[in-house]
Design an enzyme around this catalytic site. Structure first.
Site, PDB file in Angstrom:
ATOM      1  N   TYR A 141      12.642  65.507   4.918  1.00  0.00           N
ATOM      2  CA  TYR A 141      12.669  66.762   4.167  1.00  0.00           C
ATOM      3  C   TYR A 141      14.089  67.308   4.007  1.00  0.00           C
ATOM      4  O   TYR A 141      14.353  68.156   3.157  1.00  0.00           O
ATOM      5  CB  TYR A 141      11.802  67.832   4.846  1.00  0.00           C
ATOM      6  CG  TYR A 141      10.327  67.487   4.884  1.00  0.00           C
ATOM      7  CD1 TYR A 141       9.755  66.685   3.910  1.00  0.00           C
ATOM      8  CD2 TYR A 141       9.512  67.970   5.888  1.00  0.00           C
ATOM      9  CE1 TYR A 141       8.408  66.367   3.955  1.00  0.00           C
ATOM     10  CE2 TYR A 141       8.160  67.659   5.930  1.00  0.00           C
ATOM     11  CZ  TYR A 141       7.621  66.852   4.953  1.00  0.00           C
ATOM     12  OH  TYR A 141       6.292  66.534   4.992  1.00  0.00           O
ATOM     13  N   LYS A 192       6.823  54.858  13.214  1.00  0.00           N
ATOM     14  CA  LYS A 192       6.520  53.704  12.367  1.00  0.00           C
ATOM     15  C   LYS A 192       7.621  52.691  12.650  1.00  0.00           C
ATOM     16  O   LYS A 192       8.334  52.221  11.745  1.00  0.00           O
ATOM     17  CB  LYS A 192       6.476  54.156  10.896  1.00  0.00           C
ATOM     18  CG  LYS A 192       5.974  53.127   9.927  1.00  0.00           C
ATOM     19  CD  LYS A 192       4.484  52.857  10.018  1.00  0.00           C
ATOM     20  CE  LYS A 192       4.095  51.803   8.994  1.00  0.00           C
ATOM     21  NZ  LYS A 192       2.751  51.252   9.228  1.00  0.00           N
ATOM     22  N   ASP A 224       0.087  55.167  11.148  1.00  0.00           N
ATOM     23  CA  ASP A 224      -1.149  54.823  10.419  1.00  0.00           C
ATOM     24  C   ASP A 224      -2.311  54.675  11.394  1.00  0.00           C
ATOM     25  O   ASP A 224      -3.433  55.131  11.132  1.00  0.00           O
ATOM     26  CB  ASP A 224      -0.947  53.568   9.560  1.00  0.00           C
ATOM     27  CG  ASP A 224      -0.180  52.471  10.265  1.00  0.00           C
ATOM     28  OD1 ASP A 224       0.438  52.737  11.312  1.00  0.00           O
ATOM     29  OD2 ASP A 224      -0.205  51.321   9.782  1.00  0.00           O
ATOM     30  N   ASP A 248       3.623  66.775   9.820  1.00  0.00           N
ATOM     31  CA  ASP A 248       3.059  67.601   8.749  1.00  0.00           C
ATOM     32  C   ASP A 248       1.655  67.096   8.415  1.00  0.00           C
ATOM     33  O   ASP A 248       0.673  67.854   8.365  1.00  0.00           O
ATOM     34  CB  ASP A 248       3.992  67.480   7.526  1.00  0.00           C
ATOM     35  CG  ASP A 248       3.675  68.477   6.431  1.00  0.00           C
ATOM     36  OD1 ASP A 248       2.699  69.234   6.587  1.00  0.00           O
ATOM     37  OD2 ASP A 248       4.395  68.483   5.416  1.00  0.00           O
ATOM     38  N   ASP A 252      -2.250  68.599   9.963  1.00  0.00           N
ATOM     39  CA  ASP A 252      -3.292  69.073   9.045  1.00  0.00           C
ATOM     40  C   ASP A 252      -4.588  68.306   9.269  1.00  0.00           C
ATOM     41  O   ASP A 252      -5.681  68.883   9.268  1.00  0.00           O
ATOM     42  CB  ASP A 252      -2.844  68.895   7.584  1.00  0.00           C
ATOM     43  CG  ASP A 252      -2.190  70.158   7.034  1.00  0.00           C
ATOM     44  OD1 ASP A 252      -1.749  70.991   7.850  1.00  0.00           O
ATOM     45  OD2 ASP A 252      -2.107  70.303   5.803  1.00  0.00           O
TER      46      ASP A 252
END
Ligand code: NAD
Length: 360
Positions: A141, A192, A224, A248, A252
């Protein structure tokens, strides 16, 4: 010296739900020895209407001076036509950046009384109690280079850069290890590392920090797989630590396991434990002003404030137990209503928690 709390009600349902949380704080101050002063300021759309910008200098100054901040929510259709740079949500980003709030704590707790609200089977989620620790000020970001440019073939190319320094990884891992140490001593670091070098470094540094916490069991998981495990068997997790973009998405996903956005608090902390506390939901313009919003996420945000910024575990537990008692008695706002329960509005729910504070 009294702890200074800045109250930022914001927009939409923000002022309604914050009012209930302030009632709880005032009661703890008056009856349970919580030594606080409360101040209020403008942020978001309310600040735009009054001053022309979403984060007035006076608000940022008060936020810098405060020991902790309680925020309702910002935003709404009224301000959507404005350019991004001056939208209400910019007020939040300005607070996070201006205060160096790099650690985002998002608990996903499923109260047994609300197990039916989840989209997963009750036996998979009943008793769920996870904390996701998300790094908030780094990663893709913020990394550079970024943007859209035209390449030598005349094609548009979009670029963002995933970047973490070892110092950034180390400080967020320490926050997560400290939390894990106070809970079940189990931490899962999510990356990852099989394809992204920046997260290979993440795994290395998380392992190094782990050596400082021999009492906490550290595991690693690819993002994942973690996304899959969260819906397959979420109760295997206790504390999860991860970078900004993975956090993020995973936070959620985890919050939705509980089925009720109106129940979940969050904290964003700086290096010294100062924090901004807020419900995870937004300003819910569709129900604003109707007196039906669920104030429990905001009230539970106060419990997080007392625990993480003030080290006041007794009063934090007092609030959480009061919420449990109210749910046990069958009181529900519309968003968590089910057959056989009694539906109440925002202030009736707040009053019920207030009354339950002193009960055994
Ligand atoms: P939202 O979270 O405001 O609402 C989503 C749905 O959940 C709505 O149906 C709403 O009525 C319901 N809901 C949310 N909180 C509730 C509560 N406490 N009690 C009962 N029901 C509740 O998300 P949205 O509709 O996507 O966004 C509305 C506005 O909020 C937008 O302007 C958005 O930018 C802003 N927003 C702000 C924050 C924040 O301040 N941190 C976070 C998310 C969205």
């Amino acid at each position: 010296m009294s702890k200074q709390i800045l109250i930022l009600p914001g927009d939409g349902i923000g002022p309604e739900i914050v009012d209930e949380a302030v009632k709880i704080l005032a009661c703890l101050r008056d009856d349970y020895g919580l030594d606080i002063d409360m101040h209020e300021a403008l942020v978001g759309g309310a600040a735009i209407d009054a001053t022309g910008g979403p984060l007035p200098e006076a608000t940022l100054e008060l936020a810098r001076e405060a020991d902790a901040i309680l925020l309702g929510a910002v935003g709404g259709p009224k301000w959507e036509p404005l350019p991004y740079a001056v939208r209400p949500e910019r007020g939040l980003l300005g607070l996070r950046g201006g205060l160096g709030l790099f650690a985002n704590l998002r608990p996903a707790i499923l109260y047994p009384q609300l197990a039916a609200a989840s989209s997963l089977r009750p036996e998979i989620v009943a008793g769920l109690d996870i904390v996701i620790v998300r790094e908030l000020t780094g990663d893709i970001y913020f990394g550079k280079p970024r943007g859209v440019h035209i390449n030598e073939d005349g094609q548009r190319v979009g670029v963002n850069t995933m970047v973490y320094t070892e110092a950034e990884i180390r400080r967020i891992c320490r926050v997560a290890f400290d939390i894990a140490r106070k809970r079940n001593k189990s931490l899962c670091s999510v990356d990852k590392a099989n394809v992204l070098e920046s997260t290979e470094l993440w795994r290395e540094v998380a392992t190094e920090v782990g050596a400082e916490y021999p009492d906490v069991a550290l595991s690693h998981m690819y993002v994942d797989n973690c996304a899959m495990q969260l819906v397959r068997n979420p109760k295997q997790f206790d504390v999860i630590v991860t970078g900004n973009i993975f956090g993020d998405i995973l936070s959620d996903e985890a919050s939705m396991l509980t089925g009720s956005i109106g129940m979940l608090p969050s904290a964003s902390l700086d290096e010294h434990g100062k924090g901004m506390y807020e419900p995870i939901h937004g300003s819910a313009p569709d129900i604003a002003g109707k007196g039906v919003a669920n104030p429990l996420a905001t009230i539970l945000s106060v419990a997080m404030m007392l625990r993480y910024s003030f080290g006041d575990e007794d009063n934090a537990r007092r609030i959480e137990q009061a919420v449990t008692r109210v749910l046990d008695r069958g009181l529900r706002t519309a968003d968590i209503m089910s057959a056989g329960m009694r539906q109440v509005g925002t202030s009736e729910m707040g009053d019920a928690v207030l009354a339950a504070l002193g009960q055994e």
